[in-house]
Motif scaffolding. Sequence first.
Motif, mmCIF file in Angstrom:
data_model
loop_
_atom_site.group_PDB
_atom_site.id
_atom_site.type_symbol
_atom_site.label_atom_id
_atom_site.label_comp_id
_atom_site.label_asym_id
_atom_site.label_seq_id
_atom_site.Cartn_x
_atom_site.Cartn_y
_atom_site.Cartn_z
ATOM 1 N N LEU A 637 0.832 -1.208 0.000
ATOM 2 C CA LEU A 637 0.000 0.000 0.000
ATOM 3 C C LEU A 637 0.867 1.258 0.000
ATOM 4 O O LEU A 637 0.582 2.229 -0.692
ATOM 5 C CB LEU A 637 -0.931 0.007 1.224
ATOM 6 C CG LEU A 637 -2.069 -1.014 1.215
ATOM 7 C CD1 LEU A 637 -2.858 -0.947 2.510
ATOM 8 C CD2 LEU A 637 -2.998 -0.779 0.032
ATOM 9 N N THR A 638 1.944 1.217 0.795
ATOM 10 C CA THR A 638 2.824 2.388 0.879
ATOM 11 C C THR A 638 3.492 2.664 -0.467
ATOM 12 O O THR A 638 3.518 3.800 -0.943
ATOM 13 C CB THR A 638 3.901 2.170 1.971
ATOM 14 O OG1 THR A 638 3.241 1.746 3.161
ATOM 15 C CG2 THR A 638 4.686 3.421 2.255
ATOM 16 N N ILE A 639 4.021 1.583 -1.072
ATOM 17 C CA ILE A 639 4.694 1.751 -2.368
ATOM 18 C C ILE A 639 3.660 2.131 -3.426
ATOM 19 O O ILE A 639 3.920 2.983 -4.289
ATOM 20 C CB ILE A 639 5.440 0.455 -2.772
ATOM 21 C CG1 ILE A 639 6.426 0.042 -1.673
ATOM 22 C CG2 ILE A 639 6.160 0.629 -4.110
ATOM 23 C CD1 ILE A 639 7.361 1.112 -1.213
ATOM 24 N N ALA A 640 2.492 1.491 -3.360
ATOM 25 C CA ALA A 640 1.433 1.793 -4.339
ATOM 26 C C ALA A 640 1.067 3.266 -4.267
ATOM 27 O O ALA A 640 0.852 3.904 -5.292
ATOM 28 C CB ALA A 640 0.211 0.930 -4.062
ATOM 29 N N PHE A 641 1.031 3.808 -3.050
ATOM 30 C CA PHE A 641 0.712 5.237 -2.924
ATOM 31 C C PHE A 641 1.779 6.069 -3.629
ATOM 32 O O PHE A 641 1.464 6.963 -4.422
ATOM 33 C CB PHE A 641 0.624 5.651 -1.444
ATOM 34 C CG PHE A 641 0.540 7.137 -1.273
ATOM 35 C CD1 PHE A 641 -0.631 7.807 -1.573
ATOM 36 C CD2 PHE A 641 1.651 7.871 -0.877
ATOM 37 C CE1 PHE A 641 -0.703 9.187 -1.466
ATOM 38 C CE2 PHE A 641 1.584 9.242 -0.769
ATOM 39 C CZ PHE A 641 0.405 9.905 -1.056
ATOM 40 N N GLY A 642 3.051 5.732 -3.350
ATOM 41 C CA GLY A 642 4.158 6.485 -3.956
ATOM 42 C C GLY A 642 4.120 6.447 -5.470
ATOM 43 O O GLY A 642 4.491 7.408 -6.141
#
Lengths: 740, 174
Positions: A637-642
């Motif tokens: 989720l964190t990488i997807a946000f970035g």
Amino acid sequence: MNNSGWLVAPGLLSIRKPKTAAMFLLLSVLASLFALPALKFDEDVYRGYSSGNIYSDNYETLIKEFGYEPSELIVLVTSDKRLTASDFLHIRDLTLELNLAEGITSVFSIASVRFPARDANYPSEPLIPLEITDSSLNQRLNAFESHSSDRRSVIAKDRKSTLIAIELDTSNGKSVLETSKELKKIVVEAKPPHLTFRFTGSHVLGPEIVSALKQDLIFFIAAGALVGFAIAWWTFGNIRLLVLAFLPTILATLVSLLAYTATGLPITVASNVIPVLVLVLALADSVHLTCHFRDNQECGTDLRLRVIRAVKEVGPACALTAATTAIAFATISSSSNTLLREFALTGAISVIVAYLVVITAFPLTAALIGKAETKSLKPQRHFISDQFCQNVLKNHKGVLAITLVLIAVIVPALFRLEPWYNLNDNLPVYSEAKAANTIIEEEFGGYFKIWSELTFAHPGSIENKENWDALSTLSDQVSHAAPESTVISLPMIAQWLGSNDTPPKPDIFERVPAPLAGQLVSTDGNRARVLAIVPEPMASPASIAVQRDMEKMESDNVRIIGLPVVIHQETLMIVRHLTYGLAVAMIIVILSLSWYYRWPRLAVILILPNTLPLGVAAISLHIIADGELTPTALLALTIAFGVAVDDSIHLINRFVTERNKGKNADEAIDVALIETGNAMVITSLLVCFGVTAILFSGFVMVRLFGFMLITAFVTALIADLLLLPVLLRIMQKPSGERLK
Amino acid sequence: MMGLCIKFFLHILFPLLLITSAHSSSLENLSDGKFRGSGFIRTEPDKPLEKFSCRLEKKPSKNVEQLEFSGKCATATLKGRVKFKIDVIEPKKRYRLEVRIFGDGRLEAHVYEGMDIGGKRVRFTSGIEFNGEKYASVINVDYSRNHIHKISEIVTSNASGKSFKMFELITKVE
């Protein structure tokens, strides 16, 4: 150089001084190629659980007191039919053979088990005697099971499988991996054909993990490159443009691998996905640059001018997207977990390095491919039409209504997700050890050791009646909390050996094997422990219930210590840290963009289109993972946000450019959607198809990572094409504000 | 020609064979090397027999009047390091055996007096205690050529006169 010029300085330098840039690039590529053989792969699944919290500190203190780290090689012996007397004699002989091998502390098997002293027929006798027939074996097993609560520790209920647990000596300096290999050889050489022997234990897992990691890494990069190549070809349909988009990408991926060798960090199950992510992100940047290069009709056939315009106009957006992804990675480092901090560091470095290589290599590649005919640079594919733009703006109320419904569904579903981590998911799906672990958990109640440590009210003497009674009570509590598990304590052993005294006479304690005695009583005699063999804490809802019951026993004078406690508590902590990290990443990225464009309201505009996709991806866990919120899912989720915010940046970037050219909000949205929308669709396709390779990983958790990324990317594209234009229109006054 | 062969045998080879035979027919002339053994053992006189294995090594000794064997022995439940030291009191006749067993953090040591009783067998005897009861222990060491091939122990209760075979280990060179 204007305000944003510093973001694309390497690209502009590459245009002005191509030879210097080419030399620098060549040296970087050569350094990467030479460093490739130095890539290391992490083989320790437990390394992530030493982050220095109170639970891992307690565990390490206990290990120090033992004088050796309990490290077991477990052999699971299975047969299609019930094990026979000759099978048991074979296991007995094998136990003897292993007992004589070097580098072990002890061997425990069905052959090591003795009847309790109170048994009417076989008092204190070995369960497997010198000679035995099938009928006498059954009699003895029935007799043993009739008063043994420990039967699950040595033989399965269907009597088709049994365990041999070999405690490796980690204190003699000999490599435990080497010892494991030698012991496996002894076992396999003596194996009768109808028995299946499977091995598990931390030192067996390493080689399996490394092999699967290497396979995955090669497959991810090869498949990601192939898919990217195919989509780039389909997009451009022109070999020169294909080279222009693809060559910087390959160079970026290669050079980014330096992040591992330069930091000396190994590639882990989690960080194995970084190179393919870097590949697709670099390709996305290259495609944006190439699209601008191709579509810019104002420059005619002047290639140099086209390159300069592409670098100056698209480059800042590429820099910002790299920065947002790097920020997303960096926020993960707020976790105290070693593996996550390594993931964050290598990820952030890789993304920045990849951007620098792309922005430097793009002008050089453009110079390499030579002068292209204007005809061949015509746009090839259109996904976003004028009609689409008009429909989006016309139906803005519908878009907002759907958004509100989604929020109403997502928010309650998010609160029903449960922090979860299954250690077995760190193993490849085809792993022999993983299959063995599953059987051991189902048939034998697990293989993790957990100690409940009692500090005596009267220090120094286990023979004090009050101390002994407290220990007996604790032993009963542990047996009650973990009814399916093997529980070992001095009161239980004393009873097994036939002592009826409370406390028993000291000679009883002398009959307890020294390695076990060392685990049950502290060296200073002030503490005693109850040992339970439990399943992995988050293997199932039942196992987490046992874990919670065990942890509830903690009090002023009782501590619960062991790897299951570390795994459980560390998981809760990691999930908490990663959630905070994700929130921080969102705040930093959104505020940074708002600051960069000097447009405070942009922060409000960006929130929904960039959080909704994460919400959708998160609640998909209810369907694909029984609502288990793993650290891997949060990483995704964190990488997807970035990454997902990149499309927003490209759209906003173009919107702002058009507004500054004097267009009103609707016109600017139209141009931004048409001109950037196509590239957004292509790059989203690229990223999604590129990371599809991850879905074929040998690791369940990596597949989950890939699924979450793709779900978030697809939803983010839809949100950027539908919701973001609507919000831009609502939040932007028709008269327009002067934007940066 | 035949006479020359007989003479050669009688004068050269036969004395050599005698020397070799005499040299290896006593305990103190056993060869160095590793050997493994398996058999059965009981932990106490009235307990049942259990399977038992050992890996032992006779290391070279500078002192010809002393032999040392060391290694590991194990049942399915217990294992320990063992050390046998045999002192030659009177060559080919009288010996002293010291047995040291170290397992589970505990050390046990016993000393036996031994006598070569012929037939390539040395018998060691000592008094021993189990659970406070006294027994006479006899360890027989059988050797052939230059290796030990069997070690066994029988204990007899001083009180009841009842005998128990405590262990028997058949060995072979590795």
